[in-house]
Scaffold this motif. Structure first.
Motif, PDB file in Angstrom:
ATOM      1  N   VAL A  19       0.851  -1.206   0.000  1.00 25.49           N
ATOM      2  CA  VAL A  19       0.000   0.000   0.000  1.00 25.49           C
ATOM      3  C   VAL A  19       0.889   1.261   0.000  1.00 25.49           C
ATOM      4  O   VAL A  19       0.639   2.221  -0.742  1.00 25.49           O
ATOM      5  CB  VAL A  19      -0.954  -0.020   1.211  1.00 25.49           C
ATOM      6  N   ALA A  20       1.925   1.263   0.820  1.00 23.62           N
ATOM      7  CA  ALA A  20       2.828   2.419   0.873  1.00 23.62           C
ATOM      8  C   ALA A  20       3.542   2.597  -0.469  1.00 23.62           C
ATOM      9  O   ALA A  20       3.703   3.730  -0.957  1.00 23.62           O
ATOM     10  CB  ALA A  20       3.845   2.245   1.996  1.00 23.62           C
ATOM     11  N   GLY A  22       2.394   1.635  -3.414  1.00 25.39           N
ATOM     12  CA  GLY A  22       1.394   2.122  -4.371  1.00 25.39           C
ATOM     13  C   GLY A  22       1.130   3.607  -4.181  1.00 25.39           C
ATOM     14  O   GLY A  22       1.008   4.362  -5.155  1.00 25.39           O
ATOM     15  N   ALA A  23       1.013   4.049  -2.924  1.00 27.02           N
ATOM     16  CA  ALA A  23       0.768   5.468  -2.646  1.00 27.02           C
ATOM     17  C   ALA A  23       1.964   6.313  -3.101  1.00 27.02           C
ATOM     18  O   ALA A  23       1.796   7.394  -3.696  1.00 27.02           O
ATOM     19  CB  ALA A  23       0.501   5.669  -1.162  1.00 27.02           C
ATOM     20  N   ALA A  24       3.177   5.813  -2.829  1.00 28.71           N
ATOM     21  CA  ALA A  24       4.369   6.543  -3.251  1.00 28.71           C
ATOM     22  C   ALA A  24       4.439   6.612  -4.775  1.00 28.71           C
ATOM     23  O   ALA A  24       4.764   7.663  -5.340  1.00 28.71           O
ATOM     24  CB  ALA A  24       5.630   5.878  -2.688  1.00 28.71           C
ATOM     25  N   TRP A  26       1.904   6.504  -6.871  1.00 26.90           N
ATOM     26  CA  TRP A  26       0.855   7.435  -7.321  1.00 26.90           C
ATOM     27  C   TRP A  26       1.309   8.886  -7.133  1.00 26.90           C
ATOM     28  O   TRP A  26       1.179   9.708  -8.023  1.00 26.90           O
ATOM     29  CB  TRP A  26      -0.433   7.158  -6.535  1.00 26.90           C
ATOM     30  N   TRP A  27       1.884   9.181  -5.945  1.00 19.87           N
ATOM     31  CA  TRP A  27       2.301  10.554  -5.663  1.00 19.87           C
ATOM     32  C   TRP A  27       3.443  10.989  -6.584  1.00 19.87           C
ATOM     33  O   TRP A  27       3.417  12.073  -7.155  1.00 19.87           O
ATOM     34  CB  TRP A  27       2.721  10.660  -4.198  1.00 19.87           C
ATOM     35  N   SER A  29       4.275   9.699  -9.511  1.00 20.47           N
ATOM     36  CA  SER A  29       3.838   9.775 -10.917  1.00 20.47           C
ATOM     37  C   SER A  29       3.093  11.086 -11.166  1.00 20.47           C
ATOM     38  O   SER A  29       3.236  11.686 -12.234  1.00 20.47           O
ATOM     39  CB  SER A  29       2.980   8.561 -11.294  1.00 20.47           C
ATOM     40  N   ARG A  30       2.292  11.515 -10.199  1.00 18.62           N
ATOM     41  CA  ARG A  30       1.611  12.816 -10.319  1.00 18.62           C
ATOM     42  C   ARG A  30       2.615  13.953 -10.398  1.00 18.62           C
ATOM     43  O   ARG A  30       2.483  14.867 -11.213  1.00 18.62           O
ATOM     44  CB  ARG A  30       0.705  13.025  -9.104  1.00 18.62           C
TER      45      ARG A  30
END
Length: 127
Positions: A19-20, A22-24, A26-27, A29-30
């Motif tokens: 999860v961490a 995936g969140a990293a 996502w952040w 890539s944004r």
């Protein structure tokens, strides 16, 4: 602690890590998309500025060429003696219309040799 607890803790740790991650992902890539958009915008602005500079250089070159031609023409005009031409003569008045109640206008003032009307200097009256 027995083996079951170790397996549950390891699975929880791996799930939290996923999860961490995936969140990293996502952040970051944004952030990378935003940075790529800014770079693209700056590149387009740089290309537009380059086009403007090219156009301005062409305009300056054309103006310098025109200025050179005008300077050359002005220099040639100053070297060439000025030829005085006679002022245009007024046309002869047409035949007087018998039905015209007014007398024909006075002839225009005579023109001197220099092309200007003769003038008289009036002295001030003494009182």
């Amino acid at each position: 602690m027995d083996a079951n607890q170790w397996l549950i803790a390891a699975a929880g740790f791996l799930a939290g890590l996923g999860v961490a991650g995936g969140a990293a992902f996502w952040w970051f890539s944004r952030q990378m998309k935003a940075a790529a958009a800014r770079v693209d915008k700056v590149e387009k602005a740089r290309q537009f500025a380059g086009q403007q500079v090219t156009q301005a250089r062409k305009q300056v070159e054309a103006l310098q060429k025109e200025l050179g031609e005008l300077k050359h023409a002005a220099k040639a005009a100053t070297l060439r003696p000025f030829k005085h031409s006679e002022p245009p003569q007024p046309e002869a008045p047409a035949a007087i219309d018998p039905f015209l109640p007014l007398a024909p206008a006075a002839p225009p003032t005579p023109v001197g040799a220099d092309g200007f009307a003769d003038t008289l200097v009036l002295k001030p009256k003494k009182s």
